[in-house]
Design an enzyme around this catalytic site. Structure first.
Site, mmCIF file in Angstrom:
data_model
loop_
_atom_site.group_PDB
_atom_site.id
_atom_site.type_symbol
_atom_site.label_atom_id
_atom_site.label_comp_id
_atom_site.label_asym_id
_atom_site.label_seq_id
_atom_site.Cartn_x
_atom_site.Cartn_y
_atom_site.Cartn_z
ATOM 1 N N SER A 22 -12.613 -45.283 -53.220
ATOM 2 C CA SER A 22 -11.728 -46.004 -54.143
ATOM 3 C C SER A 22 -10.262 -45.741 -53.798
ATOM 4 O O SER A 22 -9.926 -44.777 -53.109
ATOM 5 C CB SER A 22 -12.032 -45.526 -55.562
ATOM 6 O OG SER A 22 -11.008 -45.882 -56.446
ATOM 7 N N TYR A 41 -6.934 -51.155 -54.606
ATOM 8 C CA TYR A 41 -6.324 -51.747 -55.799
ATOM 9 C C TYR A 41 -4.940 -52.208 -55.397
ATOM 10 O O TYR A 41 -4.108 -51.418 -54.965
ATOM 11 C CB TYR A 41 -6.243 -50.735 -56.942
ATOM 12 C CG TYR A 41 -7.514 -50.614 -57.736
ATOM 13 C CD1 TYR A 41 -8.212 -51.751 -58.134
ATOM 14 C CD2 TYR A 41 -8.014 -49.370 -58.105
ATOM 15 C CE1 TYR A 41 -9.383 -51.637 -58.873
ATOM 16 C CE2 TYR A 41 -9.183 -49.256 -58.843
ATOM 17 C CZ TYR A 41 -9.856 -50.399 -59.225
ATOM 18 O OH TYR A 41 -11.009 -50.290 -59.946
ATOM 19 N N THR A 43 -10.609 -55.230 -54.756
ATOM 20 C CA THR A 43 -11.247 -55.454 -56.060
ATOM 21 C C THR A 43 -10.383 -56.398 -56.879
ATOM 22 O O THR A 43 -9.191 -56.150 -57.074
ATOM 23 C CB THR A 43 -11.449 -54.110 -56.783
ATOM 24 O OG1 THR A 43 -12.338 -53.325 -55.989
ATOM 25 C CG2 THR A 43 -12.048 -54.306 -58.162
ATOM 26 N N LYS A 75 -14.271 -57.970 -53.827
ATOM 27 C CA LYS A 75 -15.231 -57.412 -54.797
ATOM 28 C C LYS A 75 -14.873 -57.851 -56.212
ATOM 29 O O LYS A 75 -13.734 -57.665 -56.649
ATOM 30 C CB LYS A 75 -15.212 -55.888 -54.719
ATOM 31 C CG LYS A 75 -16.055 -55.179 -55.782
ATOM 32 C CD LYS A 75 -16.122 -53.680 -55.507
ATOM 33 C CE LYS A 75 -16.960 -52.926 -56.526
ATOM 34 N NZ LYS A 75 -16.248 -52.597 -57.765
ATOM 35 N N HIS A 131 -18.040 -55.181 -62.093
ATOM 36 C CA HIS A 131 -17.468 -53.839 -62.217
ATOM 37 C C HIS A 131 -18.362 -52.941 -63.084
ATOM 38 O O HIS A 131 -17.879 -52.102 -63.858
ATOM 39 C CB HIS A 131 -16.055 -53.927 -62.824
ATOM 40 C CG HIS A 131 -15.086 -52.919 -62.278
ATOM 41 N ND1 HIS A 131 -14.177 -53.198 -61.304
ATOM 42 C CD2 HIS A 131 -14.882 -51.610 -62.580
ATOM 43 C CE1 HIS A 131 -13.447 -52.122 -61.043
ATOM 44 N NE2 HIS A 131 -13.865 -51.133 -61.800
HETATM 45 C C1 FNR Z 1 -16.224 -47.797 -61.090
HETATM 46 N N1 FNR Z 1 -16.061 -48.952 -60.320
HETATM 47 C C2 FNR Z 1 -14.938 -49.059 -59.520
HETATM 48 N N2 FNR Z 1 -14.778 -50.151 -58.724
HETATM 49 C C3 FNR Z 1 -13.708 -50.263 -57.908
HETATM 50 O O1 FNR Z 1 -13.586 -51.265 -57.216
HETATM 51 N N3 FNR Z 1 -12.787 -49.254 -57.857
HETATM 52 C C4 FNR Z 1 -12.874 -48.136 -58.607
HETATM 53 O O2 FNR Z 1 -12.036 -47.244 -58.540
HETATM 54 C C5 FNR Z 1 -13.964 -48.026 -59.498
HETATM 55 N N4 FNR Z 1 -14.093 -46.943 -60.306
HETATM 56 C C6 FNR Z 1 -15.216 -46.801 -61.092
HETATM 57 C C7 FNR Z 1 -15.368 -45.652 -61.866
HETATM 58 C C8 FNR Z 1 -16.531 -45.472 -62.603
HETATM 59 C C9 FNR Z 1 -16.694 -44.217 -63.401
HETATM 60 C C10 FNR Z 1 -17.565 -46.441 -62.554
HETATM 61 C C11 FNR Z 1 -18.859 -46.253 -63.309
HETATM 62 C C12 FNR Z 1 -17.395 -47.582 -61.827
HETATM 63 C C13 FNR Z 1 -17.095 -49.994 -60.278
HETATM 64 C C14 FNR Z 1 -18.142 -49.692 -59.202
HETATM 65 O O3 FNR Z 1 -17.598 -49.848 -57.923
HETATM 66 C C15 FNR Z 1 -19.354 -50.635 -59.290
HETATM 67 O O4 FNR Z 1 -18.913 -51.977 -59.296
HETATM 68 C C16 FNR Z 1 -20.232 -50.398 -60.495
HETATM 69 O O5 FNR Z 1 -20.284 -49.032 -60.838
HETATM 70 C C17 FNR Z 1 -21.647 -50.892 -60.202
HETATM 71 O O6 FNR Z 1 -22.455 -50.796 -61.311
HETATM 72 P P1 FNR Z 1 -23.476 -49.577 -61.581
HETATM 73 O O7 FNR Z 1 -24.229 -49.284 -60.313
HETATM 74 O O8 FNR Z 1 -22.643 -48.426 -62.041
HETATM 75 O O9 FNR Z 1 -24.342 -50.140 -62.660
#
Ligand code: FNR
Length: 375
Positions: free
Chosen positions: A119, A143, A169, A248, A272
């Site tokens: 990330s 980001y 993202t 994404k 997300h």
């Molecule tokens: C995320 N996700 C996420 N996505 C992204 O593009 N950058 C990020 O920094 C983060 N940070 C983040 C933190 C936490 C705690 C979670 C749970 C999720 C989203 C992540 O990449 C992904 O899209 C989802 O977590 C997928 O769903 P599941 O597998 O958690 O159900």
């Protein structure tokens, strides 16, 4: 396939067994703030629930009496081999879950031969993560900062550090309505748990000459959400890097089409993890229309609610080239550091291999919609 059969009778009950049990273990260990941040979704968590529900709308229609003595789950994306169609999704702030931070996760990914997506808001810097696991296939999730030079700088640092793709993202123009975090008064951003990539950036250092906590916090909060970002901005990134660009957070087929027209190299169908727009369509439900529109032009990945080998299989059968998992591996990290992440990955692998074999397929490219039936 040895792995699958040698585990018969193995006592694995001392460990959590994927998904739900890891979640419970993480909950026992973590304080309410970090656990709530990890587990919860936006709003009434309708999308969070639907991401799971959508998988139960399909059953597998297996074929029998085929030679499945050798099952090969591997795939290739952008010329890089991965041992199964699963990747570790970008999850920021891993320092709030375990002292090993993203280093534990990337090493587990390297050992498993699956890609790790770092990330923007990691607790270890992108360079530290890269150095900890030079052999891992790593992608960098970006980001988009309000400051374009900062955006370009991070993309260039990632390329230099050996990351193989930039994942932009696009579903976080504003932060979702995360009620649990507001109830807990918790944000890892405010705690500067995701500041490493900013503090180590030369452009950021120019923007914030005095790297005091307060100035850093303010500058990150100012930069991280970018509600006026539009498609045209993606062209700027194209000029900054030679790496493939992955978009994404796509749910609408027309947006997928637009991404391809702008020369983007892959798409992640994602909401997300239900953390942004509540009531957004479940990722798995959005997948078929996007696969149809994309029509093989670029790889289509998906994430959201993938918890089992059968879930991975269903997403692949509906046309995904690979899935990503988010929360499950982070529960593993919280409960057991790198070893916990490895355990989560290897249990998923075992289940996935068995799902291939018992469905009558011996390699990923043979999986298609004919193996599914909608309830
Ligand atoms: C995320 N996700 C996420 N996505 C992204 O593009 N950058 C990020 O920094 C983060 N940070 C983040 C933190 C936490 C705690 C979670 C749970 C999720 C989203 C992540 O990449 C992904 O899209 C989802 O977590 C997928 O769903 P599941 O597998 O958690 O159900």
């Amino acid at each position: 396939m040895g792995n699958v059969f040698t585990r018969i009778g193995e006592k694995i009950s001392d460990y959590p067994l994927f998904a739900a049990e890891w979640e419970e273990r993480a909950q026992e260990i973590l304080p309410a703030g970090p656990f709530g941040f990890l587990q919860s979704g936006a709003g009434d968590e309708l999308t969070l629930g639907q991401n799971r529900e959508a998988f139960s709308e399909y059953d597998i229609l297996p074929r029998v009496l085929r030679d499945v003595s050798n099952v090969d789950t591997s795939i290739k994306l952008f010329g890089q081999e991965q041992s199964m169609p699963v990747m570790l999704a970008p999850v920021g702030f891993q320092g709030i879950f375990h002292s090993q931070m993203e280093i534990g996760s990337v090493k587990a990914a390297a050992a498993a031969g699956i890609p790790f997506v770092a990330s923007t808001v990691t607790s270890a810097s992108l360079e530290e993560i890269a150095m900890a696991a030079p052999e891992a296939v790593k992608w960098f999730q970006l980001y988009w900062s309000k400051n374009r030079d900062l955006t370009a700088s991070m993309a260039k640092r990632a390329e230099k550090a050996g990351y193989k793709a930039i994942v932009v993202t696009v579903d976080t123009g504003l932060l979702g309505w995360r009620k649990r975090d507001y109830r807990n008064g918790y944000s890892p951003l405010k705690l500067l748990k995701g500041a490493a990539n900013y503090i180590n950036d030369p452009v950021f250092q120019e923007l914030v000459p005095e790297l005091t906590e307060e100035h850093v916090r303010e500058a990150i909060l100012e930069n991280i959400h970018h509600p006026n970002l539009t498609w045209d901005d993606l062209l700027f990134l194209r000029e900054q890097t030679r790496l493939p660009i992955v978009v994404k957070g796509i749910l609408h087929p027309t947006d997928a089409k637009q991404a391809i027209e702008l020369g983007m190299d892959a798409i992640v169908v994602s909401n997300h993890g239900g953390r942004q727009l509540d009531s957004a369509i479940a990722s798995l439900r959005a997948l078929p229309a996007i696969v149809k529109t994309v029509n093989g032009a670029v790889p289509v990945l998906m994430d959201g609610g993938v918890r089992s080998g059968a879930d991975v299989f269903k997403a692949i059968a509906l046309g995904a080239d690979s899935v990503l998992i988010g929360r499950p591996y982070v529960y593993g990290l919280a409960a057991g550091g790198q070893a916990g992440v490895s355990r989560v990955i290897e249990d998923l692998r075992t289940e996935l291999q068995l799902t291939y074999a018992l469905s009558g397929v011996s390699c990923t490219k043979n999986i298609d919609a004919a193996y599914l039936i909608k309830r």
